[in-house]
Scaffold this motif. Sequence first.
Motif, mmCIF file in Angstrom:
data_model
loop_
_atom_site.group_PDB
_atom_site.id
_atom_site.type_symbol
_atom_site.label_atom_id
_atom_site.label_comp_id
_atom_site.label_asym_id
_atom_site.label_seq_id
_atom_site.Cartn_x
_atom_site.Cartn_y
_atom_site.Cartn_z
ATOM 1 N N ASP A 1 11.584 31.483 -61.231
ATOM 2 C CA ASP A 1 10.453 32.378 -61.454
ATOM 3 C C ASP A 1 10.002 32.437 -62.906
ATOM 4 O O ASP A 1 9.022 33.098 -63.229
ATOM 5 N N ARG A 2 10.710 31.739 -63.810
ATOM 6 C CA ARG A 2 10.306 31.692 -65.221
ATOM 7 C C ARG A 2 9.940 30.277 -65.660
ATOM 8 O O ARG A 2 9.792 30.011 -66.847
ATOM 9 N N ASN B 1 7.127 28.398 -64.888
ATOM 10 C CA ASN B 1 5.728 27.991 -64.998
ATOM 11 C C ASN B 1 5.282 27.835 -66.444
ATOM 12 O O ASN B 1 4.630 26.857 -66.803
ATOM 13 N N GLY C 1 2.303 32.176 -62.301
ATOM 14 C CA GLY C 1 3.444 33.064 -62.526
ATOM 15 C C GLY C 1 3.185 34.466 -62.032
ATOM 16 O O GLY C 1 4.054 35.098 -61.407
ATOM 17 N N ARG C 2 1.990 34.978 -62.289
ATOM 18 C CA ARG C 2 1.659 36.341 -61.865
ATOM 19 C C ARG C 2 1.628 36.443 -60.346
ATOM 20 O O ARG C 2 2.144 37.410 -59.766
ATOM 21 N N MET D 1 3.264 34.580 -58.207
ATOM 22 C CA MET D 1 4.615 34.464 -57.658
ATOM 23 C C MET D 1 5.421 35.734 -57.880
ATOM 24 O O MET D 1 6.204 36.144 -57.027
ATOM 25 N N ARG D 2 5.218 36.384 -59.019
ATOM 26 C CA ARG D 2 5.920 37.655 -59.265
ATOM 27 C C ARG D 2 5.445 38.743 -58.310
ATOM 28 O O ARG D 2 6.180 39.698 -58.041
ATOM 29 N N ARG D 3 4.236 38.607 -57.805
ATOM 30 C CA ARG D 3 3.718 39.562 -56.824
ATOM 31 C C ARG D 3 4.091 39.193 -55.396
ATOM 32 O O ARG D 3 3.658 39.853 -54.450
#
Length: 430
Positions: free
Chosen positions: A144-145, A147, A292-293, A295-297
């Motif tokens: 998740d980090r 990208n 990234g945004r 995927m974090r959602r």
Amino acid sequence: MSAPPSLPRKEVGATEHENRRAWTVTALLVVFMMVNFADKSVLGLAADEIRADLHLSATEFGLANSAFFLLFSVAAVAVGLAADRVSPKLLILLMALLWSVAQVPAAIGGGLAVLVASRVFLGAAEGPAFPVAQQATLAWFPNDRRNLPGAFITLGVTLGVIVSAPGLSWVIQHHGWRTALWVLVAVGLVWAVAWAALGADGRYGSGDRAGTTSGMTARQLPSYGRIFASRTWIGATLAYFTSYWTVALMLVWLPSYLRGPLGHSAGAAGTLVAAPWAIGAVVLLAQAGVTGRLMRRGVGSRYARGWVGGGLLAFGAACCLALPLVDGSGALTVLVALGFGFGGSYATVAATTVAELAPPARSGGALGVMNALVTVAGLAAPAVVGALVDAQGADGYRSAVLLAGLLLAAGATASFCCVDPDRDTARLTR
């Protein structure tokens, strides 16, 4: 209510140190890719001077550039597979040393045969650079980090041209194209010394070389064949192929297009050639942020990577295919810059998608084989465009841009329809 437990100071310090080391390695590898693409772009920047010096037709010059990719793909596969077993730090150091040495014969002198031999050797040394650099970088970060650091490595490609194009153009015009090769030899050797001192392998990648990765035993790991047969790997590879075709055009023929049919001076072309790369840099960072945004959602990679990446290619295709609708050097230059800038920006999407799809013990091979197939575009595109220019004259450049637009449209379709790492990862782990 009691405060949540805090990490011991020693553990916090270790985490901070690892984070600093991760970004130090990433920064070094960004510069690594900058040098790599400066090496690739130098012949394009010196196209007119080399053709005049060695008395080459457009087809011959295109073939000389295609020679760079003759062993590029073979080396990408071989070293990509080796990166699953051998330290990426060592592989990267050897590549940097070899590609510096590879440019010496052409820098010393000789004609077309020496230039071609030098470029073949250079291509073999640089072929695995991008997949191994991506693997080495992503190994420092959880999924998740990834990208942003993945985008930075691809950004090194862009920065390599943006930073080197004006300087190398000046060296070529005032001191000759062979001197520009000597400059690149020196820069490559200096970087190799810095990497030997500061480079390191991360802990999230294929560093588990004992046979288990992510809880899987060697027997539980999916075969390379199953990975390559997945729709996600196929779709990402097809989309990336069309994007790399555009990159090859930017490297080899864009300077001549700017100086010839579009009518820009040599000095202006040396600056304008960086425009699509600069656009690509902005697009890369924006894509990394958006992906990234999302995927974090909790948005799946099908949309966060496949659809976002497909959108970039679709916009690039639209700009390239709109070329016959406008007149004037300024408008044509803007459309080409936008089309190539967006169209050439799929690499990070492809790399992070495959890194998500393949388990760490298979990521080097999966990325290496993808890169090998993709860079066949670099073998074909310069020769195809050279033949178009010899056959059609100035109109050959426009035909080349339209062909790139059609390919980008096909790549966008592949990304939209095929890329879905969540679906295919689940199938591979059954």
